[in-house]
Scaffold this motif. Structure first.
Motif, PDB file in Angstrom:
ATOM      1  N   LEU A   8      29.079  19.827  12.885  1.00 19.49           N
ATOM      2  CA  LEU A   8      29.741  20.150  11.618  1.00 19.49           C
ATOM      3  C   LEU A   8      29.133  21.389  10.972  1.00 19.49           C
ATOM      4  O   LEU A   8      29.849  22.239  10.429  1.00 19.49           O
ATOM      5  N   LEU A   9      27.822  21.504  11.027  1.00 17.21           N
ATOM      6  CA  LEU A   9      27.159  22.677  10.466  1.00 17.21           C
ATOM      7  C   LEU A   9      27.550  23.933  11.237  1.00 17.21           C
ATOM      8  O   LEU A   9      27.837  24.974  10.646  1.00 17.21           O
ATOM      9  N   PHE A  10      27.592  23.836  12.546  1.00 16.91           N
ATOM     10  CA  PHE A  10      27.988  24.975  13.377  1.00 16.91           C
ATOM     11  C   PHE A  10      29.421  25.396  13.070  1.00 16.91           C
ATOM     12  O   PHE A  10      29.718  26.592  12.939  1.00 16.91           O
ATOM     13  N   ILE A  11      30.325  24.439  12.952  1.00 15.45           N
ATOM     14  CA  ILE A  11      31.727  24.747  12.666  1.00 15.45           C
ATOM     15  C   ILE A  11      31.866  25.398  11.295  1.00 15.45           C
ATOM     16  O   ILE A  11      32.602  26.380  11.128  1.00 15.45           O
ATOM     17  N   SER A  12      31.158  24.883  10.292  1.00 14.22           N
ATOM     18  CA  SER A  12      31.263  25.465   8.951  1.00 14.22           C
ATOM     19  C   SER A  12      30.719  26.892   8.914  1.00 14.22           C
ATOM     20  O   SER A  12      31.303  27.767   8.284  1.00 14.22           O
ATOM     21  N   PHE A  18      33.727  33.929  10.482  1.00 13.28           N
ATOM     22  CA  PHE A  18      34.898  34.507  11.127  1.00 13.28           C
ATOM     23  C   PHE A  18      36.198  34.093  10.442  1.00 13.28           C
ATOM     24  O   PHE A  18      37.177  33.769  11.109  1.00 13.28           O
ATOM     25  N   THR A  19      36.238  34.130   9.109  1.00 17.61           N
ATOM     26  CA  THR A  19      37.441  33.697   8.400  1.00 17.61           C
ATOM     27  C   THR A  19      38.631  34.597   8.688  1.00 17.61           C
ATOM     28  O   THR A  19      39.758  34.111   8.781  1.00 17.61           O
ATOM     29  N   SER A  20      38.405  35.889   8.839  1.00 10.61           N
ATOM     30  CA  SER A  20      39.545  36.772   9.115  1.00 10.61           C
ATOM     31  C   SER A  20      40.144  36.451  10.486  1.00 10.61           C
ATOM     32  O   SER A  20      41.369  36.480  10.648  1.00 10.61           O
ATOM     33  N   PHE A  21      39.302  36.127  11.453  1.00 10.65           N
ATOM     34  CA  PHE A  21      39.811  35.751  12.768  1.00 10.65           C
ATOM     35  C   PHE A  21      40.558  34.422  12.703  1.00 10.65           C
ATOM     36  O   PHE A  21      41.562  34.228  13.391  1.00 10.65           O
ATOM     37  N   VAL A  22      40.069  33.511  11.878  1.00  8.05           N
ATOM     38  CA  VAL A  22      40.731  32.213  11.720  1.00  8.05           C
ATOM     39  C   VAL A  22      42.094  32.404  11.070  1.00  8.05           C
ATOM     40  O   VAL A  22      43.087  31.778  11.478  1.00  8.05           O
ATOM     41  N   ILE A  23      42.176  33.298  10.068  1.00 10.11           N
ATOM     42  CA  ILE A  23      43.452  33.557   9.402  1.00 10.11           C
ATOM     43  C   ILE A  23      44.441  34.183  10.390  1.00 10.11           C
ATOM     44  O   ILE A  23      45.617  33.810  10.426  1.00 10.11           O
ATOM     45  N   GLN A  24      43.955  35.114  11.209  1.00  8.59           N
ATOM     46  CA  GLN A  24      44.840  35.739  12.194  1.00  8.59           C
ATOM     47  C   GLN A  24      45.284  34.736  13.257  1.00  8.59           C
ATOM     48  O   GLN A  24      46.432  34.763  13.701  1.00  8.59           O
ATOM     49  N   ALA A  25      44.381  33.851  13.672  1.00 13.31           N
ATOM     50  CA  ALA A  25      44.749  32.827  14.645  1.00 13.31           C
ATOM     51  C   ALA A  25      45.778  31.872  14.050  1.00 13.31           C
ATOM     52  O   ALA A  25      46.731  31.457  14.729  1.00 13.31           O
ATOM     53  N   GLU A  26      45.600  31.522  12.776  1.00 12.65           N
ATOM     54  CA  GLU A  26      46.570  30.654  12.110  1.00 12.65           C
ATOM     55  C   GLU A  26      47.936  31.334  12.054  1.00 12.65           C
ATOM     56  O   GLU A  26      48.971  30.691  12.264  1.00 12.65           O
ATOM     57  N   TYR A  27      47.926  32.635  11.793  1.00 12.74           N
ATOM     58  CA  TYR A  27      49.196  33.374  11.759  1.00 12.74           C
ATOM     59  C   TYR A  27      49.870  33.371  13.133  1.00 12.74           C
ATOM     60  O   TYR A  27      51.074  33.155  13.237  1.00 12.74           O
ATOM     61  N   LEU A  28      49.085  33.606  14.178  1.00 13.74           N
ATOM     62  CA  LEU A  28      49.670  33.648  15.518  1.00 13.74           C
ATOM     63  C   LEU A  28      50.208  32.288  15.951  1.00 13.74           C
ATOM     64  O   LEU A  28      51.239  32.199  16.626  1.00 13.74           O
ATOM     65  N   SER A  56      48.846  39.941   5.705  1.00  8.67           N
ATOM     66  CA  SER A  56      48.070  40.946   4.971  1.00  8.67           C
ATOM     67  C   SER A  56      47.680  40.424   3.594  1.00  8.67           C
ATOM     68  O   SER A  56      46.579  40.697   3.104  1.00  8.67           O
ATOM     69  N   LYS A  57      48.564  39.663   2.961  1.00  8.98           N
ATOM     70  CA  LYS A  57      48.251  39.069   1.650  1.00  8.98           C
ATOM     71  C   LYS A  57      47.068  38.111   1.762  1.00  8.98           C
ATOM     72  O   LYS A  57      46.140  38.153   0.945  1.00  8.98           O
ATOM     73  N   ARG A  58      47.080  37.252   2.788  1.00  6.11           N
ATOM     74  CA  ARG A  58      45.979  36.306   2.988  1.00  6.11           C
ATOM     75  C   ARG A  58      44.663  37.026   3.301  1.00  6.11           C
ATOM     76  O   ARG A  58      43.593  36.637   2.818  1.00  6.11           O
ATOM     77  N   LEU A  59      44.737  38.089   4.117  1.00  6.25           N
ATOM     78  CA  LEU A  59      43.525  38.835   4.456  1.00  6.25           C
ATOM     79  C   LEU A  59      42.946  39.535   3.230  1.00  6.25           C
ATOM     80  O   LEU A  59      41.723  39.600   3.054  1.00  6.25           O
ATOM     81  N   LYS A  60      43.828  40.058   2.355  1.00  3.15           N
ATOM     82  CA  LYS A  60      43.352  40.695   1.124  1.00  3.15           C
ATOM     83  C   LYS A  60      42.705  39.670   0.198  1.00  3.15           C
ATOM     84  O   LYS A  60      41.684  39.948  -0.436  1.00  3.15           O
ATOM     85  N   GLU A  61      43.308  38.489   0.101  1.00  3.60           N
ATOM     86  CA  GLU A  61      42.719  37.427  -0.725  1.00  3.60           C
ATOM     87  C   GLU A  61      41.339  37.032  -0.205  1.00  3.60           C
ATOM     88  O   GLU A  61      40.400  36.845  -0.984  1.00  3.60           O
ATOM     89  N   GLN A  62      41.231  36.915   1.100  1.00  2.00           N
ATOM     90  CA  GLN A  62      39.945  36.540   1.695  1.00  2.00           C
ATOM     91  C   GLN A  62      38.908  37.630   1.464  1.00  2.00           C
ATOM     92  O   GLN A  62      37.741  37.340   1.173  1.00  2.00           O
ATOM     93  N   GLU A  63      39.315  38.881   1.586  1.00  2.00           N
ATOM     94  CA  GLU A  63      38.385  39.988   1.349  1.00  2.00           C
ATOM     95  C   GLU A  63      37.929  39.999  -0.104  1.00  2.00           C
ATOM     96  O   GLU A  63      36.762  40.242  -0.394  1.00  2.00           O
ATOM     97  N   LYS A  64      38.856  39.689  -1.016  1.00  4.05           N
ATOM     98  CA  LYS A  64      38.509  39.634  -2.436  1.00  4.05           C
ATOM     99  C   LYS A  64      37.518  38.499  -2.699  1.00  4.05           C
ATOM    100  O   LYS A  64      36.569  38.657  -3.463  1.00  4.05           O
TER     101      LYS A  64
END
Length: 122
Positions: A8-12, A18-28, A56-64
């Motif tokens: 669980l610690l490793f996954i968190s 890698f949240t941006s990669f997770v967001i892109q994977a979710e999109y794909l 792009s909206k989700r990635l901008k929110e994550q960057e913010k």
């Protein structure tokens, strides 16, 4: 229990890093659902957005969020060593040049029939 906590610690940590990669994977993975339901430009099919606006909206929110997150300040930890006063005592070391050899009269016997060392053969 420790294995579960470690996983669980490793996954968190992985998801946080890698949240941006997770967001892109979710999109794909959900591309058709996002294009049909969540896309901002679904009223304009000529743009061929296919949900990229949502991505792009989700990635901008994550960057913010990453920028707003309190950055860890590197605190300088000052370690003050604490030594108890101890008297130093120097031991006298004598240097001897005399060497002692121990001679035994018993022969060394071996359980091997031949020696282990074999020189290389050509």
């Amino acid at each position: 229990m420790r294995v579960l906590a470690t996983i669980l610690l490793f996954i968190s940590i992985f998801l946080q890093t890698f949240t941006s990669f997770v967001i892109q994977a979710e999109y794909l993975l959900n591309k058709s659902y996002i294009a049909n339901n969540l896309c901002v430009n679904k009223d304009k099919p000529a743009m061929h957005c296919n949900g990229k606006c949502y991505l792009s909206k989700r990635l901008k929110e994550q960057e913010k969020q990453d920028q707003q997150a309190p950055t860890s300040k590197k605190e300088r930890l000052e370690v003050i060593p604490f030594f108890l006063p101890k008297q130093f005592s120097f031991a006298v070391v004598s240097i001897s040049t005399r060497q002692e050899y121990y001679v035994t009269d018993t022969p060394i016997s071996s359980a091997f029939l031949c020696s282990i060392f074999h020189p290389p053969t050509f």
